[in-house]
Design a protein around this motif. Sequence first.
Motif, short mmCIF file in Angstrom:
data_model
loop_
_atom_site.label_atom_id
_atom_site.label_comp_id
_atom_site.label_asym_id
_atom_site.label_seq_id
_atom_site.Cartn_x
_atom_site.Cartn_y
_atom_site.Cartn_z
N LEU A 12 15.67 -19.54 -23.09
CA LEU A 12 14.39 -19.30 -23.76
C LEU A 12 13.30 -20.25 -23.24
CD1 LEU A 12 15.56 -18.69 -27.43
CD2 LEU A 12 14.71 -17.01 -25.79
N LEU A 13 13.67 -21.49 -22.96
CA LEU A 13 12.70 -22.42 -22.38
C LEU A 13 12.29 -21.98 -20.98
CD1 LEU A 13 14.10 -25.89 -23.52
CD2 LEU A 13 12.01 -24.78 -24.28
N SER A 14 13.24 -21.43 -20.22
CA SER A 14 12.92 -20.93 -18.88
C SER A 14 11.96 -19.75 -18.94
CB SER A 14 14.19 -20.52 -18.14
OG SER A 14 15.04 -21.62 -17.99
N ILE A 15 12.19 -18.85 -19.87
CA ILE A 15 11.30 -17.70 -20.04
C ILE A 15 9.90 -18.18 -20.45
CG2 ILE A 15 10.85 -15.66 -21.47
CD1 ILE A 15 13.92 -15.27 -21.54
N GLY A 16 9.85 -19.16 -21.34
CA GLY A 16 8.56 -19.72 -21.75
C GLY A 16 7.84 -20.40 -20.60
N ALA A 17 8.59 -21.09 -19.74
CA ALA A 17 7.99 -21.76 -18.59
C ALA A 17 7.41 -20.75 -17.61
CB ALA A 17 9.01 -22.66 -17.90
N ALA A 19 6.35 -17.75 -18.38
CA ALA A 19 5.16 -17.19 -19.03
C ALA A 19 3.97 -18.16 -18.92
CB ALA A 19 5.46 -16.87 -20.49
N CYS A 20 4.24 -19.45 -19.04
CA CYS A 20 3.16 -20.45 -18.90
C CYS A 20 2.62 -20.46 -17.48
CB CYS A 20 3.66 -21.83 -19.27
SG CYS A 20 3.82 -22.07 -21.03
N LEU A 21 3.49 -20.38 -16.50
CA LEU A 21 3.03 -20.35 -15.11
C LEU A 21 2.18 -19.12 -14.82
CD1 LEU A 21 6.15 -21.67 -13.17
CD2 LEU A 21 3.98 -22.83 -13.59
N ILE A 22 2.55 -17.99 -15.40
CA ILE A 22 1.75 -16.78 -15.24
C ILE A 22 0.38 -16.96 -15.87
CG2 ILE A 22 1.57 -14.35 -15.92
CD1 ILE A 22 4.65 -14.20 -15.59
N ARG A 23 0.34 -17.59 -17.05
CA ARG A 23 -0.94 -17.81 -17.73
C ARG A 23 -1.80 -18.79 -16.95
NH1 ARG A 23 -4.29 -15.04 -19.80
NH2 ARG A 23 -2.61 -14.03 -20.90
N VAL A 24 -1.19 -19.79 -16.33
CA VAL A 24 -1.96 -20.73 -15.52
C VAL A 24 -2.56 -20.01 -14.31
CG1 VAL A 24 -1.77 -22.75 -14.00
CG2 VAL A 24 -0.74 -22.80 -16.26
N ALA A 25 -1.79 -19.13 -13.70
CA ALA A 25 -2.27 -18.43 -12.51
C ALA A 25 -3.31 -17.36 -12.85
CB ALA A 25 -1.10 -17.78 -11.78
N ARG A 26 -3.15 -16.67 -13.98
CA ARG A 26 -4.03 -15.54 -14.30
C ARG A 26 -5.04 -15.81 -15.39
NH1 ARG A 26 -0.76 -10.60 -15.86
NH2 ARG A 26 -2.86 -9.76 -15.89
N GLY A 27 -5.00 -17.00 -15.98
CA GLY A 27 -5.87 -17.27 -17.13
C GLY A 27 -7.33 -17.04 -16.84
N PRO A 28 -8.01 -16.30 -17.70
CA PRO A 28 -9.42 -16.01 -17.42
C PRO A 28 -10.34 -17.22 -17.59
CG PRO A 28 -8.78 -15.04 -19.50
CD PRO A 28 -7.54 -15.61 -18.89
N SER A 29 -9.96 -18.18 -18.40
CA SER A 29 -10.83 -19.33 -18.62
C SER A 29 -10.05 -20.62 -18.43
CB SER A 29 -11.43 -19.29 -20.03
OG SER A 29 -10.43 -19.54 -20.98
N ILE A 30 -10.79 -21.71 -18.34
CA ILE A 30 -10.17 -23.01 -18.17
C ILE A 30 -9.39 -23.41 -19.42
CG2 ILE A 30 -12.19 -24.32 -18.93
CD1 ILE A 30 -9.86 -25.34 -16.09
N LEU A 31 -9.84 -22.95 -20.58
CA LEU A 31 -9.12 -23.28 -21.81
C LEU A 31 -7.74 -22.64 -21.85
CD1 LEU A 31 -11.99 -23.03 -24.43
CD2 LEU A 31 -10.91 -25.07 -23.50
N ASP A 32 -7.63 -21.42 -21.35
CA ASP A 32 -6.32 -20.77 -21.28
C ASP A 32 -5.38 -21.54 -20.36
OD1 ASP A 32 -7.01 -18.71 -22.99
OD2 ASP A 32 -7.73 -17.43 -21.36
#
Length: 88
Positions: A12-17, A19-32
């Motif tokens: 579960l931690l791996s899946i969360g990691a 997902a976080c990497l995807i959000r860092v790469a695709r995040g629309p704003s700096i806050l994301d």
Amino acid sequence: MTFIVVGIAGALLSIGAVACLIRVARGPSILDRVLALDVMLLIISAALCLEMYLNEHRNNILFVVIACAIAFIGSVTVSRFVSDQRNA
């Protein structure tokens, strides 16, 4: 039984990691991106805690505390910076 629980938690931690990497790469704003990096630091801290539990030692507790402090200070700093940008 313990190995099963630790394995599930690690998965579960791996899946969360991921997902976080995807959000860092695709995040629309700096806050994301900042929020995703904060969550990533907490996932790393949780993984270190799992490793300490599994191997029955406390060698990494300093790294866990430092990672949590960096996550907190980083999120506060970015939120202050963004709020100053919006007020100006």
